[in-house]
Scaffold this active site. Structure first.
Site, short mmCIF file in Angstrom:
data_model
loop_
_atom_site.label_atom_id
_atom_site.label_comp_id
_atom_site.label_asym_id
_atom_site.label_seq_id
_atom_site.Cartn_x
_atom_site.Cartn_y
_atom_site.Cartn_z
N ASN A 192 38.83 44.59 48.41
CA ASN A 192 37.47 44.71 47.84
C ASN A 192 36.46 43.90 48.63
O ASN A 192 35.30 43.78 48.22
CB ASN A 192 37.46 44.33 46.35
CG ASN A 192 37.70 42.85 46.14
OD1 ASN A 192 37.98 42.12 47.08
ND2 ASN A 192 37.59 42.42 44.90
N LEU A 212 48.99 41.07 48.84
CA LEU A 212 48.38 39.79 49.22
C LEU A 212 47.04 39.57 48.56
O LEU A 212 46.47 38.48 48.67
CB LEU A 212 48.19 39.72 50.76
CG LEU A 212 49.41 39.31 51.60
CD1 LEU A 212 50.49 40.37 51.57
CD2 LEU A 212 48.99 39.04 53.05
N LYS A 215 49.78 32.33 39.51
CA LYS A 215 50.79 32.78 40.48
C LYS A 215 52.20 32.64 39.90
O LYS A 215 53.10 33.44 40.22
CB LYS A 215 50.65 31.99 41.78
CG LYS A 215 49.50 32.50 42.64
CD LYS A 215 49.82 33.90 43.11
CE LYS A 215 48.85 34.41 44.13
NZ LYS A 215 49.25 35.74 44.64
N GLY A 272 41.95 40.11 54.51
CA GLY A 272 41.93 38.64 54.48
C GLY A 272 42.58 38.07 55.72
O GLY A 272 43.00 38.80 56.62
N TYR A 327 45.25 28.47 39.27
CA TYR A 327 45.82 29.26 40.36
C TYR A 327 47.34 29.19 40.31
O TYR A 327 48.03 30.21 40.36
CB TYR A 327 45.28 28.75 41.70
CG TYR A 327 45.76 29.51 42.90
CD1 TYR A 327 45.56 30.87 42.99
CD2 TYR A 327 46.39 28.86 43.95
CE1 TYR A 327 46.00 31.58 44.10
CE2 TYR A 327 46.83 29.55 45.07
CZ TYR A 327 46.63 30.90 45.14
OH TYR A 327 47.07 31.60 46.23
N THR A 338 41.93 38.47 38.40
CA THR A 338 42.43 39.10 39.63
C THR A 338 43.90 38.78 39.82
O THR A 338 44.71 39.66 40.12
CB THR A 338 41.64 38.58 40.85
OG1 THR A 338 40.26 38.77 40.60
CG2 THR A 338 42.04 39.28 42.12
N GLY A 378 37.78 38.68 51.91
CA GLY A 378 38.16 39.23 53.21
C GLY A 378 36.93 39.85 53.88
O GLY A 378 35.86 39.92 53.28
#
Ligand code: UDP
Length: 331
Positions: A32, A76, A153, A10, A149, A95, A36
């Site tokens: 994956n 990351l 996180k 990424g 998100y 994810t 990125g």
């Protein structure tokens, strides 16, 4: 030092890969290639100490194998970018929550240190003058996908902290505030590559809402060395540390600056939030970091101005696409 970087293909991960290879580490990137790209690793690919492993952080066997052969991990890999989160909330949740748990388990099993990349998004709508690490989080409804998100996180941070407290895993957390620079793509809506690309193509610059929302953009070249120092500083274990930029700037000012600095003939086009992100979207009006903890712990002192950032991003875009800068987010 044998370092694993999840999400190393990424934008930030690829800069970190280069930095650590230059510092003498051997680096394995696990990615994956969902957001990125191998292209980002062009400068590292032929380095004798570089290894690329295509795979998902949701694949427990691959994660265990890669992390089992390492001394430390920078985690990351995540679903990032507002458009991606809003369009694919389920995949993003899986994810960002389950993937992190897999990484934490593998680090514990292998006995390796971990740096977790988190985000200023976790502060949500708190418009405090300076957001310090213990500032309150003000989040909207979990049914609004923008907040998934921040929610995910936040859970990641809580997981990491619990692994540190209960199992003694050496974990440090960084909260990144709008990190920008060359190689960041506009595909998922990030504002700097979007506006710079539009200005270079002579298209209208899309400013969402009234443009008076503010951010403090930080340059990837300032942030990456600080991430490494945080990973190496024992006093950061179990802590989350803000890493943000210098200057508070409104998105409208950012657009005006971009046009001026690049000598572009573009105009500014105000786009309603509903059109940009769909119904029910909530933005943050303001997001300003307190960087003093990072200053004290690892002497973090960002120096790159917004003007320099715009010029560097533009230069990198032009040299990566001599035939014309490709379009960013498609709405
Ligand atoms: N934004 C904008 N035009 C764009 C992309 C984003 O005006 O083409 C706005 C967006 O609504 C937000 C700010 O710029 O207020 C920063 O957006 P970004 O997605 O880069 O980061 P975040 O919202 O996570 O701070």
């Amino acid at each position: 030092m044998r370092t694993v970087i999840t999400g190393g293909a990424g934008f930030i991960g690829s800069h970190l890969t280069e930095y650590l290879l230059n510092a003498g580490d051997s680096v394995t990137v696990l990615d994956n290639l969902s957001t990125g790209a191998n292209e980002n690793l062009k400068g590292s690919w032929d380095h004798p100490a570089f290894t690329f492993r295509e795979g998902s952080i949701l694949d427990r066997d691959v994660v265990r194998e890669v992390i089992g052969a390492s001394d430390r991990v920078f985690h990351l890999a995540a679903a990032v970018g507002v458009h991606l989160i809003v369009d694919h909330p389920l995949e993003s949740l899986r994810t960002n929550i389950h993937g992190t748990e897999v990484v934490l388990d593998a680090c514990l099993e292998a006995g390796v240190d971990l740096l977790l990349a988190s985000t200023s998004e976790i502060y949500g709508k708190n418009t405090a003058d300076r957001l310090s690490e213990d500032s309150d989080r003000i989040l909207g409804s979990p049914l609004k996908s923008r907040w998934t998100y921040a929610a995910a996180k936040g859970i990641d941070e809580a997981f990491a902290h619990a692994y540190w407290r209960e199992f003694g895993l050496n974990v440090s957390i960084v909260r990144l505030f709008n990190t920008v620079g060359p190689r960041q793509t506009g595909r998922y809506g990030m504002v700097v590559p979007n506006l710079v690309g539009q200005a270079l193509r002579g298209e209208p610059l899309t400013v969402y809402g009234d443009g008076l929302q503010t951010r403090c953009f930080s340059y990837v070249g300032d942030v990456v060395p600080a991430m490494v120092r945080i990973a190496e500083e024992p006093a950061t274990r179990g802590l989350a540390v803000n890493l943000g930029g210098l200057q508070e700037i409104s998105i409208l000012e950012l657009a005006e600056k971009t046009i001026k600095l690049l000598g572009s003939s573009s105009v500014i086009n105000f786009v309603p939030y509903e059109q940009a992100y769909g119904q029910g979207y909530e933005d943050m009006r303001r997001r300003v970091p307190d960087n003093s903890l990072a200053g004290r712990l690892v002497r973090f002192k960002p120096t790159t101005t917004v003007d320099t950032i715009i010029l560097k991003v533009a230069k990198a875009m032009l040299s990566a696409a001599p035939g014309g800068v490709p379009a960013g987010a498609t709405r």
